[in-house]
Enzyme design. Structure first.
Site, short mmCIF file in Angstrom:
data_model
loop_
_atom_site.label_atom_id
_atom_site.label_comp_id
_atom_site.label_asym_id
_atom_site.label_seq_id
_atom_site.Cartn_x
_atom_site.Cartn_y
_atom_site.Cartn_z
CB SER A 71 -95.42 -79.96 -105.36
OG SER A 71 -95.91 -79.64 -104.10
CB THR A 129 -98.13 -74.50 -97.98
OG1 THR A 129 -98.21 -73.23 -96.85
CG2 THR A 129 -97.86 -73.86 -99.19
CE1 TYR A 175 -105.57 -72.80 -102.12
CE2 TYR A 175 -103.21 -72.81 -102.96
CZ TYR A 175 -104.50 -72.42 -103.15
OH TYR A 175 -104.97 -71.59 -104.35
CD GLU A 176 -97.64 -77.27 -104.42
OE1 GLU A 176 -96.81 -78.20 -104.57
OE2 GLU A 176 -97.17 -76.14 -103.97
CG LEU A 177 -102.73 -83.24 -102.69
CD1 LEU A 177 -102.12 -83.95 -104.13
CD2 LEU A 177 -102.56 -84.26 -101.74
#
Length: 564
Positions: free
Chosen positions: A388, A459, A462-464
């Site tokens: 990421s 985003t 959210y990914e984390l």
């Protein structure tokens, strides 16, 4: 001249009578040269025209002995070269004139089996008993006619002082001369060497002296002991070669008599004296008495335990003392070795622990490389790591972008064989971004987040958080944080991030971290799943919606607030 011839004939005749065995039963060992003979004086006076014949009894009948290579008969001699077990039997010799037979002599010959473990047979020896202090000679029986035959003497089957004469002389016998002596004569016949032996058991007895000195066996002594230990003191007196009935032997403790021991040991006092015992060993007489000390006390260390022997108005004493046993110190070399080991072992152990801690990562990587360990086999995951790389569109950093899209794949994929999934590189636009992120993280064994101060978009958050949920709650995916730029304040990140172990954070140090053998790449590989190294290997996510025409990866726009 006539007188000289007569003298030689007389000497020869005397020697012949000495050689020829007159006893009727004869023992001989198998494998040895032997002969039967008779003196010519035993022949009939009128011998002219007579023949001499040797016979052996066989099944009750006399069988004439024929001359062979092994058994030779010539006139008054019957020789065995050598004697065998089958030669045992009854023998006789006759002389005949054809009309009359005259029996000269008869013998019974016993051939004994040789003892293979000894140089003699115990059934084939004679015993001679002599007194010490006298002179004596052992004679090797006349086993051969030739005086020049080689002679060797053995004592107890060992060569005895290189003696080679037919008589073994002892000027003064001692008890030490007792033993078994074997005389061995070597005889040459038809190019072969034969032998004969004669064994004598010599027993030398020591005469008892007329006067014997009364004495106590042993000298004054000090015995090392411990407080509370049981001790038994022994006193033995030598009386001589006759038992002296008036002899007395007893113990004294500081000139006082101890109590007598009873037949019930538990009722005995702490120190008691046993009954006098008389001993007869060989031709010598002894008396003995024991003093029992059940438990040594401190006061016993200051006593004199005296043993007295009295006989024929003579008195002998022996004094025994007790002393504390010295505590034996360890030898210097053992003590020194022990001290060195006691100091070195902890130091070595600490050094090993320090080395293991400092080089833990190197040791683990070495172990994986040697054992070819693979943690990815059969776990259902498709990718080794989901990378990421997130930043604010308003603050673009080409260095971070190059690190995420070029450096990481080049090292991990091409050199160490890992299969990475980089969303920005591998996924084409058109799908549901949130669903795709969740799907790819779920299919990955690790979530690598390149963390910097720009990591603040919706985003990215959210990914984390999705990765943290899988790491902390579902425990399906492990997170690896790469601190690309130094971060002084982590308040912009979710609080749950603080629950991750600090050891899962790897710091990028620019040029210092670029070499493949740098600490950065070792730490990163340590946090990645174990996998055999495969050079020049690439791994990508399947391009969602990407055709075969090689459409370029989707970079994204600022409206989505993130570049993934």
């Amino acid at each position: 001249m006539t007188l000289l011839i007569f003298l030689v004939m007389f000497i020869t005749e005397s020697a012949m009578e000495k050689l020829c065995p007159l006893r009727t039963s004869i023992d001989v060992l198998e494998g040895e040269y032997f002969f039967l003979c008779f003196p010519e004086s035993m022949l009939h006076p009128e011998t002219e025209g007579y023949t001499i014949n040797w016979y052996k009894e066989n099944a009750g009948r006399q069988k004439l002995i024929q001359k062979t290579q092994r058994i030779i008969s010539q006139m008054n001699f019957l020789e065995f070269w050598p004697a065998e077990l089958s030669d045992s039997g009854n023998y006789s010799v006759t002389h005949s004139n054809g009309r009359q037979n005259f029996t000269i002599q008869k013998w019974t010959l016993n051939v004994l089996e040789r003892n293979k473990s000894s140089c003699f047979n115990k059934n084939h020896l004679t015993t001679e008993i002599q007194n010490a202090g006298t002179g004596h000679s052992l004679k090797c029986s006349d086993l051969s006619v030739n005086e020049n035959d080689s002679v060797t003497w053995y004592k107890d089957c060992k060569n005895y002082e290189n003696e080679t004469e037919r008589e073994l002389d002892f000027k003064t016998l001692t008890v030490q001369h007792s033993g078994i002596y074997t005389c061995k004569i070597l005889i040459s016949h038809n190019g072969r060497i034969y032998h004969s032996t004669n064994t004598i058991k010599l027993v030398v007895e020591e005469d008892a002296p007329e006067a014997v000195t009364l004495e106590i066996v042993g000298r004054d002594e000090e015995i090392e002991t411990e407080i509370g230990k049981e001790e038994i003191l022994n006193c033995t007196g030598f009386l001589g070669y006759d038992m002296q009935e008036d002899a007395s032997l007893y113990w004294l403790i500081n000139e006082t008599f101890p109590e007598k021991c009873s037949d019930i040991p538990k009722n005995d006092p702490l120190i008691c004296e046993e009954e006098l015992k008389k001993l007869h060993l060989g031709n010598k007489f002894y008396v003995t008495r024991l003093l029992q000390i059940k438990k040594v006390r401190d006061e016993d260390l200051h006593h004199n335990f005296t043993c007295k022997l009295q006989a024929d108005e003579a008195t002998k004493i022996k004094i025994v003392k007790l002393k504390k046993e010295n505590t034996r110190d360890l030898p210097v070399h053992l003590f020194t070795t022990g001290m060195i080991l006691a100091v070195l072992l902890p130091c070595v152990l600490i050094a090993m622990i320090v080395v293991c801690v400092m080089f833990r990562v190197d040791l683990v990587l070495l172990y994986r490389n040697i054992c070819r360990r693979d943690d990815t086999a059969g776990d259902g995951k498709e990718y080794d790591a989901f990378v990421s790389y997130l930043k604010d569109c308003a603050s673009t950093s080409e260095e971070e972008r190059e690190f995420a899209l070029k450096i990481l794949p080049m090292i991990l994929e091409e050199n160490f064989g890992y299969k990475l999934c980089i969303f920005e590189r591998d996924v084409s636009p058109g799908g549901a971004v949130v669903d795709d992120i969740h799907s790819f993280i779920d299919k990955s064994r690790r979530l690598i987040i390149v963390l910097s101060q720009n990591y603040i978009s919706d985003t990215a958050i959210y990914e984390l958080e999705s990765g943290l949920h899988k790491a902390l709650v579902e425990r399906k995916t492990k997170i690896i944080l790469i601190e690309y730029m130094p971060i002084s304040d982590y308040n912009f990140l979710p609080e749950s991030l603080s629950l991750l172990p600090s050891k899962r954070v790897v710091k990028w140090k620019k040029d210092k971290s670029l070499p493949m053998n740098s600490r950065f790449w070792k730490n990163l590989r340590y946090l990645m799943p174990a996998k055999p190294t495969k050079s020049n290997t690439k791994g990508h996510c399947n391009n969602l919606g990407l055709g075969s025409d090689g459409t370029q990866p989707w970079i994204g726009v600022c409206d989505c607030n993130a570049v993934i």
